[in-house]
Write a protein that holds these residues in place. Structure first.
Motif, PDB file in Angstrom:
ATOM      1  N   LEU A 101      -3.191  -4.195   1.148  1.00 15.88           N
ATOM      2  CA  LEU A 101      -1.933  -4.366   0.423  1.00 15.88           C
ATOM      3  C   LEU A 101      -1.282  -3.010   0.162  1.00 15.88           C
ATOM      4  O   LEU A 101      -0.066  -2.851   0.274  1.00 15.88           O
ATOM      5  N   GLU A 102      -2.121  -2.020  -0.177  1.00 17.37           N
ATOM      6  CA  GLU A 102      -1.585  -0.672  -0.405  1.00 17.37           C
ATOM      7  C   GLU A 102      -0.949  -0.121   0.869  1.00 17.37           C
ATOM      8  O   GLU A 102       0.165   0.430   0.845  1.00 17.37           O
ATOM      9  N   ILE A 103      -1.680  -0.296   1.980  1.00 16.76           N
ATOM     10  CA  ILE A 103      -1.159   0.191   3.262  1.00 16.76           C
ATOM     11  C   ILE A 103       0.166  -0.497   3.587  1.00 16.76           C
ATOM     12  O   ILE A 103       1.140   0.135   4.008  1.00 16.76           O
ATOM     13  N   LEU A 104       0.189  -1.818   3.356  1.00 16.27           N
ATOM     14  CA  LEU A 104       1.395  -2.582   3.682  1.00 16.27           C
ATOM     15  C   LEU A 104       2.586  -2.067   2.881  1.00 16.27           C
ATOM     16  O   LEU A 104       3.671  -1.868   3.424  1.00 16.27           O
ATOM     17  N   GLU A 105       2.348  -1.849   1.594  1.00 15.05           N
ATOM     18  CA  GLU A 105       3.465  -1.395   0.762  1.00 15.05           C
ATOM     19  C   GLU A 105       3.954  -0.033   1.237  1.00 15.05           C
ATOM     20  O   GLU A 105       5.153   0.200   1.339  1.00 15.05           O
ATOM     21  N   GLU A 106       3.004   0.841   1.562  1.00 20.73           N
ATOM     22  CA  GLU A 106       3.399   2.169   2.031  1.00 20.73           C
ATOM     23  C   GLU A 106       4.105   2.103   3.379  1.00 20.73           C
ATOM     24  O   GLU A 106       4.934   2.948   3.697  1.00 20.73           O
ATOM     25  N   SER A 107       3.717   1.109   4.188  1.00 22.36           N
ATOM     26  CA  SER A 107       4.342   0.979   5.503  1.00 22.36           C
ATOM     27  C   SER A 107       5.736   0.363   5.418  1.00 22.36           C
ATOM     28  O   SER A 107       6.429   0.284   6.419  1.00 22.36           O
ATOM     29  N   GLY A 108       6.078  -0.126   4.222  1.00 24.03           N
ATOM     30  CA  GLY A 108       7.409  -0.687   4.054  1.00 24.03           C
ATOM     31  C   GLY A 108       7.466  -2.190   4.220  1.00 24.03           C
ATOM     32  O   GLY A 108       8.524  -2.740   4.510  1.00 24.03           O
ATOM     33  N   VAL A 109       6.318  -2.880   4.064  1.00 21.75           N
ATOM     34  CA  VAL A 109       6.344  -4.342   4.069  1.00 21.75           C
ATOM     35  C   VAL A 109       6.668  -4.790   2.641  1.00 21.75           C
ATOM     36  O   VAL A 109       6.072  -4.303   1.688  1.00 21.75           O
ATOM     37  N   ASP A 110       7.641  -5.723   2.499  1.00 20.82           N
ATOM     38  CA  ASP A 110       7.983  -6.223   1.170  1.00 20.82           C
ATOM     39  C   ASP A 110       7.083  -7.401   0.831  1.00 20.82           C
ATOM     40  O   ASP A 110       7.024  -8.377   1.575  1.00 20.82           O
ATOM     41  N   LEU A 111       6.360  -7.275  -0.294  1.00 24.64           N
ATOM     42  CA  LEU A 111       5.449  -8.334  -0.719  1.00 24.64           C
ATOM     43  C   LEU A 111       6.085  -9.112  -1.856  1.00 24.64           C
ATOM     44  O   LEU A 111       6.548  -8.522  -2.833  1.00 24.64           O
ATOM     45  N   TYR A 112       6.130 -10.440  -1.739  1.00 22.46           N
ATOM     46  CA  TYR A 112       6.754 -11.266  -2.762  1.00 22.46           C
ATOM     47  C   TYR A 112       5.785 -12.329  -3.250  1.00 22.46           C
ATOM     48  O   TYR A 112       5.039 -12.908  -2.463  1.00 22.46           O
ATOM     49  N   GLY A 113       5.810 -12.603  -4.586  1.00 17.82           N
ATOM     50  CA  GLY A 113       5.070 -13.719  -5.153  1.00 17.82           C
ATOM     51  C   GLY A 113       6.006 -14.895  -5.338  1.00 17.82           C
ATOM     52  O   GLY A 113       7.220 -14.720  -5.465  1.00 17.82           O
TER      53      GLY A 113
END
Lengths: 153, 319
Positions: A101-113
């Motif tokens: 999840l950390e990698i994804l956020e840094e890579s610019g993936v938007d995570l939504y709940g």
């Protein structure tokens, strides 16, 4: 290159349900594709602080599981399977779900709940990992996903 | 001047005449040889004919003719490859025959045959009966032997299957059409369609398959170094900073600043050390930059771009 965009939906909270979406999201970014992931229903566990480190592997009702369903249903079995799979991933130098999840956020993936799922499971914004960008409704998700390919994992 | 050249011509003529006389001499000796040998040869032929006549009377030729017929059948029935395969496995065949004819093996077979003859007296057994029978020691040993046989059988079948697949894989494309591989034979009728055609126009299908194999584009070069089709440096040893700048320019990165170089150097060092291209996660680890930084430095497909600029092969893996 044409602008490509992908939206992934995660509705289940098993380790084997979470990983494909997390890896696909990361792979999309690596290929220069915009990506966002929408966690709904049990998928919410993947972005919940207290749960993300304890995701299990679904054994019962899993046709591909090598374990007979009768055995898989015994207490502790899913825990064992999850631990074995985590060990295997560690050997392969795959990051765990939280690090993913950390990698994804840094890579610019938007995570939504998902807002409805949050209400259903009685979770607050603080219960989620800090990498989550926002809690949105299904309608918002479709607005965000305009022009994207939507993948339900 | 002219006298000297006359002398030279004379010398050449003399050498020529010497060669001619040697040739004539050789020819004469050869003629003599034939002349002397002719009667001897005649004598030999006569003797040989008698000998052959004798052999014919004893049926050698008839036998030979029949053998040739038999050989003809064998050649028609088997290809050269089959014979080569037979030669390769002859030791195995002999071993099998020897193993099968060992006294104790024959004894077991004879016992089994006896049992079949006495089969009338055996009482039918159901599922529970067979489960109960597994408690007998002899039955248990028999099961163990059966399992071993099954194991060997399975292993052999797997090897044969793998070999067959390998052969199919290595066969020329035109031949492969006839045997659709398991992957392509999904049961759809249109897949089997091409099999009917290739015999009609072998020349054109050959040309088509050759064209399908040909790379769609010419291999490119940049700053004198060859690139793969995907734009990675073909030989990472050829890398120079000038090539890095040229590739970066082509990828739309106008200028490589210090942090770009920091990452490129780290990637090259890691590649030299491990022998494989780092993925983004490892790039971050070895360069000291964060994943976010790397995405900022190379906005479009950072893993591939950074690998291209650093002159290392395409990174594999999903993370």
């Amino acid at each position: 290159m044409t602008e490509r965009k992908v939206s992934l939906i995660v509705s289940k909270g098993g380790l084997d349900d979470a990983y494909p979406a997390l890896i696909l999201g990361n792979a999309a970014r690596q290929s220069g594709i915009e990506a966002s992931i929408f966690f709904t229903f049990y998928g919410l566990d993947v972005i919940t602080q207290s749960k993300v480190d304890h995701l299990h592997v679904n054994l019962v009702g899993n046709a591909t599981s090598p374990m007979p369903t009768m055995v898989a249903g015994l207490p502790g079995m899913e825990n064992l399977a999850a631990r074995m799979m985590s060990k295997r991933m560690e050997d392969l130098d795959l990051p765990g779900p939280r690090e993913m999840l950390e990698i994804l956020e840094e890579s610019g993936v938007d995570l939504y709940g998902c807002e409805l799922a949050m209400k259903m499971f009685d979770r607050a914004r603080d219960d989620l990992v800090p990498q989550v960008r926002d809690v949105i409704t299904a309608g918002d998700f479709f607005d965000i996903s305009e022009g994207a390919q939507i993948v339900f994992t | 001047m002219s006298e000297r050249s006359d002398g030279a011509i004379e010398q050449k003529l003399e050498a020529l005449s010497a060669q001619v006389s040697t040739l004539v001499d050789h020819q004469r000796r050869r003629d003599e040889l034939f002349f002397e040998f002719a009667p001897i040869l005649k004598e030999m032929m006569a003797a040989a004919t008698d000998e052959l006549d004798e052999l014919d009377r004893r049926g050698y030729f008839k036998f030979g003719r029949e053998m040739l017929n038999a050989l003809d059948n064998v050649v028609q029935g088997y290809s050269a490859g089959d014979v080569a395969a037979l030669a390769a496995s002859i030791v195995g065949i002999l071993d099998t025959v020897r193993a099968l004819t060992q006294p104790h093996v024959l004894k077991v077979v004879a016992q089994a045959g006896e049992l079949v003859e006495r089969g009338d007296s055996a009482r039918p057994v159901g599922l529970l009966g067979s489960v109960r029978a597994t408690r007998e020691e002899d039955v248990q040993r028999g099961i163990a032997v059966m399992l071993d046989v099954l194991r060997a059988l399975g292993k052999g079948a797997e090897q044969a299957d793998r070999r067959a697949r390998m052969h199919r894989h290595l066969a020329p494309r035109s031949q492969r059409r006839g045997h659709p591989s398991p992957r392509t034979s999904t049961g759809k009728p249109e897949i089997t369609k091409p099999t009917a055609k290739p015999t009609a126009k072998p020349a054109t299908t050959g040309a088509v398959s050759a064209a399908a194999h040909a790379p769609p584009k010419e291999a490119r070069t940049i700053a004198g170094a060859a690139l793969t089709q995907e734009g990675f440096l073909a030989d990472s040893q050829q890398w120079t900073p000038a090539i890095a700048v040229a590739i970066a320019h082509e990828l739309g990165i106008a200028k490589l600043d210090d942090r770009h170089w920091q990452l490129v150097d780290a990637i090259r060092a890691d590649y030299d050390e491990t022998g494989s291209s780092p993925n983004i996660r490892r790039m971050a680890k070895v360069s000291g930059l964060s994943t976010r930084d790397i995405y900022a430095l190379f906005p479009n497909a950072p893993g591939k771009c950074a690998a291209k600029i650093a002159g290392v092969p395409k990174p594999v893996g999903c993370i």
